[in-house]
Structures are given as structure tokens and as C-alpha cells.
Design a protein around this motif. Structure first.
Motif, PDB file in Angstrom:
ATOM      1  N   VAL A 252      61.838  -2.158 139.875  1.00  0.00           N
ATOM      2  CA  VAL A 252      62.550  -1.033 139.976  1.00  0.00           C
ATOM      3  C   VAL A 252      61.868  -0.155 138.937  1.00  0.00           C
ATOM      4  O   VAL A 252      61.763  -0.571 137.755  1.00  0.00           O
ATOM      5  N   GLU A 253      61.577   1.122 139.467  1.00  0.00           N
ATOM      6  CA  GLU A 253      61.040   2.175 138.367  1.00  0.00           C
ATOM      7  C   GLU A 253      62.292   3.163 138.148  1.00  0.00           C
ATOM      8  O   GLU A 253      62.526   3.708 139.104  1.00  0.00           O
ATOM      9  N   ALA A 254      62.631   3.229 137.098  1.00  0.00           N
ATOM     10  CA  ALA A 254      63.797   4.337 136.523  1.00  0.00           C
ATOM     11  C   ALA A 254      63.143   5.071 135.644  1.00  0.00           C
ATOM     12  O   ALA A 254      62.509   4.632 134.716  1.00  0.00           O
ATOM     13  N   GLU A 255      63.903   6.351 135.482  1.00  0.00           N
ATOM     14  CA  GLU A 255      63.305   7.306 134.566  1.00  0.00           C
ATOM     15  C   GLU A 255      63.481   6.962 133.126  1.00  0.00           C
ATOM     16  O   GLU A 255      62.494   7.036 132.542  1.00  0.00           O
ATOM     17  N   ALA A 256      64.624   6.465 132.946  1.00  0.00           N
ATOM     18  CA  ALA A 256      64.910   6.066 131.572  1.00  0.00           C
ATOM     19  C   ALA A 256      64.346   4.714 131.240  1.00  0.00           C
ATOM     20  O   ALA A 256      64.008   4.253 130.166  1.00  0.00           O
ATOM     21  N   ALA A 257      64.956   3.803 132.096  1.00  0.00           N
ATOM     22  CA  ALA A 257      64.718   2.317 131.863  1.00  0.00           C
ATOM     23  C   ALA A 257      63.311   1.873 131.997  1.00  0.00           C
ATOM     24  O   ALA A 257      62.677   0.975 131.233  1.00  0.00           O
ATOM     25  N   GLY A 258      62.506   2.612 132.574  1.00  0.00           N
ATOM     26  CA  GLY A 258      61.159   2.069 132.745  1.00  0.00           C
ATOM     27  C   GLY A 258      60.907   1.252 133.943  1.00  0.00           C
ATOM     28  O   GLY A 258      61.688   1.319 135.094  1.00  0.00           O
ATOM     29  N   GLN A 259      60.104   0.092 133.765  1.00  0.00           N
ATOM     30  CA  GLN A 259      59.992  -0.745 134.998  1.00  0.00           C
ATOM     31  C   GLN A 259      60.509  -1.985 134.623  1.00  0.00           C
ATOM     32  O   GLN A 259      60.270  -2.517 133.661  1.00  0.00           O
ATOM     33  N   LEU A 260      61.304  -2.485 135.830  1.00  0.00           N
ATOM     34  CA  LEU A 260      62.098  -3.486 135.581  1.00  0.00           C
ATOM     35  C   LEU A 260      61.782  -4.455 136.830  1.00  0.00           C
ATOM     36  O   LEU A 260      61.071  -3.807 137.894  1.00  0.00           O
ATOM     37  N   MET A 261      61.793  -5.789 136.595  1.00  0.00           N
ATOM     38  CA  MET A 261      61.566  -6.629 137.624  1.00  0.00           C
ATOM     39  C   MET A 261      62.731  -7.823 137.828  1.00  0.00           C
ATOM     40  O   MET A 261      62.910  -8.259 136.782  1.00  0.00           O
ATOM     41  N   PHE A 262      63.024  -7.886 139.143  1.00  0.00           N
ATOM     42  CA  PHE A 262      64.143  -8.972 139.435  1.00  0.00           C
ATOM     43  C   PHE A 262      63.238  -9.940 140.166  1.00  0.00           C
ATOM     44  O   PHE A 262      62.903  -9.762 141.309  1.00  0.00           O
ATOM     45  N   TYR A 263      63.550 -11.452 140.076  1.00  0.00           N
ATOM     46  CA  TYR A 263      62.703 -12.316 140.524  1.00  0.00           C
ATOM     47  C   TYR A 263      63.569 -13.557 140.847  1.00  0.00           C
ATOM     48  O   TYR A 263      64.580 -13.818 140.024  1.00  0.00           O
ATOM     49  N   GLY A 264      63.604 -14.292 142.038  1.00  0.00           N
ATOM     50  CA  GLY A 264      64.350 -15.371 142.459  1.00  0.00           C
ATOM     51  C   GLY A 264      64.285 -15.959 143.655  1.00  0.00           C
ATOM     52  O   GLY A 264      63.381 -15.261 144.538  1.00  0.00           O
ATOM     53  N   PRO A 265      64.884 -16.776 144.034  1.00  0.00           N
ATOM     54  CA  PRO A 265      64.908 -17.290 145.462  1.00  0.00           C
ATOM     55  C   PRO A 265      65.696 -16.306 146.580  1.00  0.00           C
ATOM     56  O   PRO A 265      66.598 -15.638 145.983  1.00  0.00           O
ATOM     57  N   GLY A 266      64.889 -15.850 147.448  1.00  0.00           N
ATOM     58  CA  GLY A 266      65.245 -14.892 148.386  1.00  0.00           C
ATOM     59  C   GLY A 266      66.254 -15.288 149.484  1.00  0.00           C
ATOM     60  O   GLY A 266      66.721 -14.436 150.301  1.00  0.00           O
ATOM     61  N   ALA A 267      66.386 -16.523 149.588  1.00  0.00           N
ATOM     62  CA  ALA A 267      67.179 -17.119 150.803  1.00  0.00           C
ATOM     63  C   ALA A 267      67.559 -18.654 150.544  1.00  0.00           C
ATOM     64  O   ALA A 267      67.440 -19.194 149.108  1.00  0.00           O
ATOM     65  N   GLY A 268      68.140 -19.176 151.672  1.00  0.00           N
ATOM     66  CA  GLY A 268      68.623 -20.501 151.347  1.00  0.00           C
ATOM     67  C   GLY A 268      69.905 -20.693 151.094  1.00  0.00           C
ATOM     68  O   GLY A 268      70.668 -19.687 150.646  1.00  0.00           O
TER      69      GLY A 268
END
Lengths: 439, 439
Positions: free
Chosen positions: B290-306
Motif C-alpha cells: 500500500v502506498e499512501a501519501e503520508a505513510a509511504g510504502q507499507l506491506m502486509f503479508y501472510g496466508p491468503g487462504a485456508g
């Protein structure tokens, strides 16, 4: 549900973060009003030095009377960005007593006095939000408090201090020593003139206390967190880590004991495999791994500090606190019902990397191995290399299996006493050995 | 604030996810009660085939009358895990009409009919939570909706489908073709017997619609999302990407136009640099930048299913919905005030990798380059290699600078018409070229 009376916000502190909060409240006013359901306005900005030029902040709003501002009676939300224990603590208490909700980035105060602040918020039916206190812009506390509210968090493992990550990253990538890398961090503005809070791990320890408390629904104080900084990390440590396929990071580690009856929280440099996602976190970025029973392994990554990123986290909390004012809701309060005790560092189960300077003759390796065995510490790998020098010195490098920190510490003490051991060149814990889905 | 009357939950669907929700509601009952402020109980489980053995679910709770269950009148929260459009839509509407809040993982329904569902929730003063609809266990929607509520999101770039990531990862690591890798995914349970929804990008497109709507506070329908699946990706594409220091991922990309007046949403295979954090996401894991104006670049990672990971997300929402019942609060509703229009794919600005089979003689490269120039597409790199065969064929591989997708598409069409071009071996978009703090 738009109402006409604007929500009033008092800003305490107008430095690197505060000035960004003020700026974004102005430039994003339309969006904030739409997202909150009511307009929101800056009602006052308390500062220590009013004379300083503050771009974009209306001079008429600036005051040195912070106590008067928070007690005015018409403030909906107080945003505390002064930092430190006092006067922040007194001002936050006064804000609650005046019926305001509070948004703060004050990790030191929360780690020291969180329960009292939460109690005051609850007593007055107000909100206390503090996303910006840990890992800057990275949404971490809200996911832990809310998204994972139906799960059981077993472990939080993270890089939560940007300054030390920058220093260690520079040591890793350039081969520089600690002093040189710190000087570069200072020159580039990543380290403060007095870097003690960062390099000695105090900042990370405060964050670890906050994270552990939230993750385990228990109270974890700053004093409960075992703390070691990065000042003793050498270029040789990092070269040694590289030989094992690892890098060195300052980690905050919060763990639930295997029997589930206690927790631990600690901050120290540790080796982690290059294949671990945290190994790839460079410069001043932060990243936090969360392991939960049902969710599995999650990672949150982003800028851990800086004016605008931290302001983003503050504004997210500000919107939540304001929305609650409009809808009559209330955010989650302190959740410490589990009351799990915090075990001392000696009970932590971890792995050690030990590097020994020894006499180069047959039997020394066996003698060292016996010391490990005598303390119940199982060896995973051992490597002996001759120094090649005439004095006959050799180096023995041991990586252990998991054992209690107390047993590992006692093993190292006993090794020091062997007359065949000239010295213990370094000891470092090894973390993050669990397999993950990221290379 | 513990109250004695338990909150009642109706579970619709008891498959892979539903059975885990039921299990966790039982094993975590004590924790859930403490976190909600009231005990919570499973009041009924609606299934299609009651005869099937369901470990740990009280037989007396099982019913085939889903409509009767949601309309009982005493249900606080309905958890919808049936999936698909009907009967899920009718049941959710009935739940709101009976005063219940709803937690759902139904991305297809939300992407198609989100506004109507949100309107029903708002009309009845109830909550609609759907964290599990996108990226499984990864807390993503709550951070976007709440943590970033004071920021301006400019871009969401993610791997949101585990099946296709598994297939592409296998193609990358083993050199296998698409068919072979899909067969392995099917054998290991990562792909369904009919994999259409995954491999053709329908699943990812529904998630992209949801993400874009939330990120840009606008309405984005499934039909607004440009969609290409992975069935045309070849081993040669992946080998070609590798030559450029890239890998191939199925990406969901939601972007705000540079002038801020419109947005785009698309799902297609794309090359991303190996240095980009998304390149390191393996197997069936998901990750979202996610790229936001103030926050900058964020990443969220994990199991997408199951089952268990998705159940974790469902339970987090369940706790939130239940807490609101106890405290009288209300979660955030639909936020579509910005009303930004969705531009067609042709207006997307991106980069292309084009591989051409050409006649091997002087002037052909210049001729091709002229076609790019004629369409206003600037070339970043071009590489020509002789096939070494007697027939004189050669290959020209071009990577462009950023241009509109329409211009890039027209360029490729024009190249096809050159009599010196035997064929266009492949075209693929190139994404993720922004620098990040992760290696």
C-alpha cells in the motif's frame, strides 16, 4: 450523519510529527470531515517556544499554556506529541478529566504508565489510541488489538527501531564498524545527537512492552523487558553471521511460553537467517512478524519513523476517536484479563552462536563440547579453524539447539573458565529459524 | 462491562472455514468473552447436508433452514460463509432486517453488490464486516479503512490469490510449464477441481474491486476491473523475466490517476523486479503493498487462504461486531464519498516488456524502434539476439518507459503488421519499479 458543530482538536507539541499532523489536518480537511461524519478543526497548538516559525499553523492557535488548552472544556480530542513522562502524563490525565479522548505516540509513557492511562480513559468514557507509539506508520496495534481479537497470538518478532536497523544495515552492507556506521546515521539524520535511547535498546524495549501487553492481554512493564543494545556488535559478529547464512538485527521478541502460563519480552541483537523476511528489512524501515494460532505467520512492514509516516498513524487514530464522538462508540480499552506473569530472561528458550578462541591442540573441541553437554545444551553445529598463526591458536564456533537462556549463559561462563579457552570472542542469540513462505 | 445474556451467533455454512470458526468459538470461548465483554454462543449452524459428520459442532444446532435461522429474531451476528451470490445475498438482507450484524468472507457478493449490502446495514444500524473477503488472515481491510483513514492512499499493489501464486512460483522454481504446475497445485489441494475462478483472475478481480473501493472511497464494481488470468503465461515468459532480473506474479493493481480525478483497477500477470518485496512471496502466500501519501510504502503479508487463517479474520470481525453490540458502537460503514470514476484500462500508465521474432537483417531494430516512437512510447532498453539458425531469424526484446496501456497496445498491433516481424512472442506489463527499503 454529518453534524455541523466541528470537532475540536488540541495538539500538544509541534515538532517533526506535530507539524505534519497540523499540515495534513488542513490539506485533508474535506476528506477527514467525510470520513468522520463531521468537520474537524485544530483548536489550539501548545508549544514550548512560540517564537519559532511554524509553516501553515495559524499563529493565533499557538499557545505555551498546554494545561489551559487541554482543560478548556470544549476539546474533543487531545493529540499528545510531546514525548517523555512529564508533563505529558499530567496533560493526558487532565485531558481525560475534561472529557476529551487522547491520541498519543508516547511509547515511553505507555510502557511505564499504560494501566493508569487506560484506567483514566475508561473512567471518563474516553478513548486512548496510540498506534503511532510502535512502528511509526505501520498499522500494527489496531490489527493486533482488533483484527486478531479472535485469535491467540503466540509470538511477536520485530524490528521496531529504525536507527539501529540503519546502523546494522550499514555495517552489513559496507563492512563498517559500529562507530563508523553510527556516525553515518547521525550525519544523515537517522540518529539523534544523543543516540542512547535507540542504540541501547530503550526505545525498542518500550515498544516491546507495549506489544507484549497487547498481544498477550496482560500487563508488561518496561522493567519486565530484557534489554541489550547494539553498541557491542562488531564487524566480526556480522561477518561471522554471514558465514552461517545469517545477518544481525536488533529484535524485539515477545513470546508466550510453551505451556501457555507465562510470557517473555526481550530486546537484543540476534542472528537471523538471510532467508527470513526480517533479514531483508533495510535502512530505517521497520517490520514485525506476528505468529498466531489460527492466522499463522503475518508480517507488517513500513517506515518506522519520520514526520509524515508517524503523522499518518496519528491521523488514523484521530479519525477513529472523532468517529466515536460522532457515533457514540468507544474503541477497545486495555485488555489485560489474561494476567499472565512475565518470566525472567533466564527462562527464555533460544539458540546461541558462540565463538571461542582456544588452544590449537587435539581434545580441546571435545573438552568444549563436554561443557555444553554438562549444562544440558545440545550442539547443532561446531566448526574448528586453525588461526594459522605460530602461537597455535584456533577458533571454535558453536551453534546450539534450543535451550534456556540461563543454561546457555552458564555454559559460556564455564567455557571462560577452561584454561584451554583464551577467551569468548562473541556470543549472540539466533532467532527466526522457523520456515516461512517467503524467501 | 460484562453482561450476562450471551450474544448469539448464527453460522451459515460449515465447510473448511465455517468448521474452524465453530471450533475456535468453542476453544477460545473464555478469551472471546473477556475481549467482547460478554459471553458469545453459537446459536445455530445452517448447512446444506445435515447428515455429514461435523466434528465438534453440536448436532442440535445444525439446521438446513438458513432463512429461518437468520430471521429468528434473537441472533446478534450472522456469519455468512456460504459464498456466491444466492442464497447468500437474500440471507444477509434478511439478517439485517432481523436486526443482526453480519460478518462475511463473500468477495464475489461484495464486489457485485457491496453498495446494497452497506445500505441495508446502515438502514438497520447494524455492522457489515468482511476482512476475510480479501487476503485471508492478513489484516488488510481494517488497516485500510481505519488505520489509514487520515491518509491518502495512492496505490494498492498485491498478490491476492494464493492458487495462482503457487502455480507461478512452481513455474519459476522448477521451470515447469503452466499445465504441469497447475496439476501439481491441484494434487496438493492448492487449486480446486475447476480452477477457473482462480486462474482466470475472477477471484483476484473481485478482491481488487473491494480494495479499490475502500482505498479510494469510491464505488468500484467487478465490471470496472480489467482482468487477465495466468493461463497464457509460459515457461518462456518466466525465463525472459529472469533475464531482466524479474519474476512473474499475478498482481491486483489499484491506482489513483496522477491528476487525482479518477482511479483504475486491474488484475493481470506482470513482471516485477526480484528486488521488490512482492517478488519474494512464495507458494500460496499473499502480500499487499500500500502506498499512501503520508505513510509511504507499507506491506502486509501472510496466508491468503485456508480454513484456520480465514477463520482468524472472521473471528476478529465477530469480536468487533459483538463488542459494538455491547458498547452501542458501530463500525465504519461504506465510504464512497469521493465518487471518483473508474477509468478504462487504456488510460492506465504502465510499462511493457515486448518480445518479437524478427527477420535477422540490418535496419529491423530501427524499424521496430520507429513504431514505438510513432506511438509516443519511449524505449528504456532494447536487446537484439540472433537465433543462430540458418533461416536468419532474430529476437528483439524491448522494455518501455511508462506510457498509457492504449498506446502500448497500439504499438504492439502495429509491430505485428510489419513484414519484418514474424510474430510477437509475448507482451507483459512491468510493475513495481519504485525503490523500496527492502532488498
Amino acid at each position: 450523519m454529518v453534524r455541523t458543530r466541528p470537532l475540536k482538536v488540541a495538539l500538544l507539541g509541534c515538532g517533526v510529527v506535530g507539524s505534519q499532523v497540523a499540515r495534513l489536518m488542513t490539506t485533508h480537511a474535506h476528506d477527514l470531515a467525510a470520513r468522520i461524519g463531521a468537520p474537524v478543526e485544530l483548536a489550539g497548538v501548545a508549544v514550548r517556544r512560540p517564537a519559532r516559525d511554524r509553516d501553515g499553523v495559524d499563529e493565533a492557535l499557538v499557545t505555551t499554556d498546554a494545561a489551559g488548552l487541554v482543560s478548556r472544556g470544549d476539546i474533543d480530542v487531545v493529540v499528545e506529541l510531546i514525548g517523555g513522562i512529564e508533563p505529558a502524563r499530567t496533560l493526558i490525565q487532565a485531558a481525560f478529566e475534561s472529557g476529551a479522548s487522547v491520541v498519543t505516540a508516547n511509547k515511553a509513557l505507555l510502557a511505564q504508565d499504560g494501566p493508569a492511562l487506560h484506567a483514566a480513559a475508561e473512567k471518563h468514557g474516553a478513548d486512548l489510541y496510540f498506534e503511532a507509539a510502535v512502528a511509526g506508520a505501520i498499522p500494527l496495534l489496531r490489527p493486533l488489538r482488533e483484527s486478531l481479537a479472535g485469535d491467540k497470538v503466540n509470538r511477536v518478532l520485530g524490528i521496531v527501531n529504525g536507527t539501529t536497523n540503519f546502523v546494522l544495515d550499514r555495517m552489513e552492507s559496507t563492512g563498517a564498524g559500529y562507530g563508523e556506521a553510527l556516525a553515518e546515521a547521525t550525519a544523515l539524520g537517522y540518529a539523534e545527537a544523543d543516540p542512547t535511547a535507540d542504540v541501547e535498546g530503550f526505545d525498542a524495549a518500550a515498544k516491546a512492552a507495549i506489544l507484549a501487553g497487547i498481544a498477550f492481554h496482560s500487563r508488561v512493564r518496561l522493567d519486565d523487558v530484557h534489554r541489550e543494545g547494539i553498541t557491542e556488535v562488531t564487524a566480526a559478529d556480522i561477518a561471522g553471521a554471514r558465514k552461517l547464512g545469517c545477518t544481525v538485527k536488533l529484535l524485539a521478541v515477545c513470546e508466550r511460553a510453551e505451556d501457555g502460563r507465562s510470557v517473555t519480552a526481550r530486546v537484543h541483537p540476534a542472528m537471523i537467517p538471510l532467508s527470513h523476511p526480517l533479514a531483508g528489512v533495510r535502512e530505517a524501515y521497520n517490520a514485525v512478524f506476528v505468529e498466531a494460532e489460527a492466522a499463522g505467520q503475518l508480517m507488517f512492514y513500513g517506515p518506522g519513523a519520520g514526520g509524515a509516516p508517524t503523522a499518518s498513524a496519528v491521523l488514523g487514530d484521530l479519525v477513529a476517536a472523532c468517529r466515536n464522538r460522532v457515533t457514540g462508540g468507544l474503541g477497545p480499552g486495555e485488555s489485560a484479563y489474561a494476567q499472565l506473569p512475565v518470566s525472567p530472561m533466564g527462562e527464555v528458550v533460544t539458540r546461541y552462536h558462540v565463538s571461542l578462541d582456544v588452544v590449537d591442540r587435539p581434545g580441546v573441541l571435545a573438552q568444549c563440547a563436554t561443557v555444553f553437554a554438562d549444562h544440558g545444551v545440545s550442539i547443532e553445529t561446531v566448526r574448528q579453524t586453525s588461526s594459522g598463526k605460530e602461537d597455535g591458536g584456533a577458533q571454535v564456533v558453536v551453534v546450539t539447539h534450543r535451550a534456556t537462556d540461563a543454561a546457555l549463559g552458564a555454559t559460556v561462563e564455564a567455557l571462560r573458565r577452561l584454561d584451554t579457552v583464551h577467551g569468548v570472542a562473541s556470543t549472540m542469540r539466533v532467532e527466526g529459524d522457523q520456515g516461512t513462505g517467503s524467501r
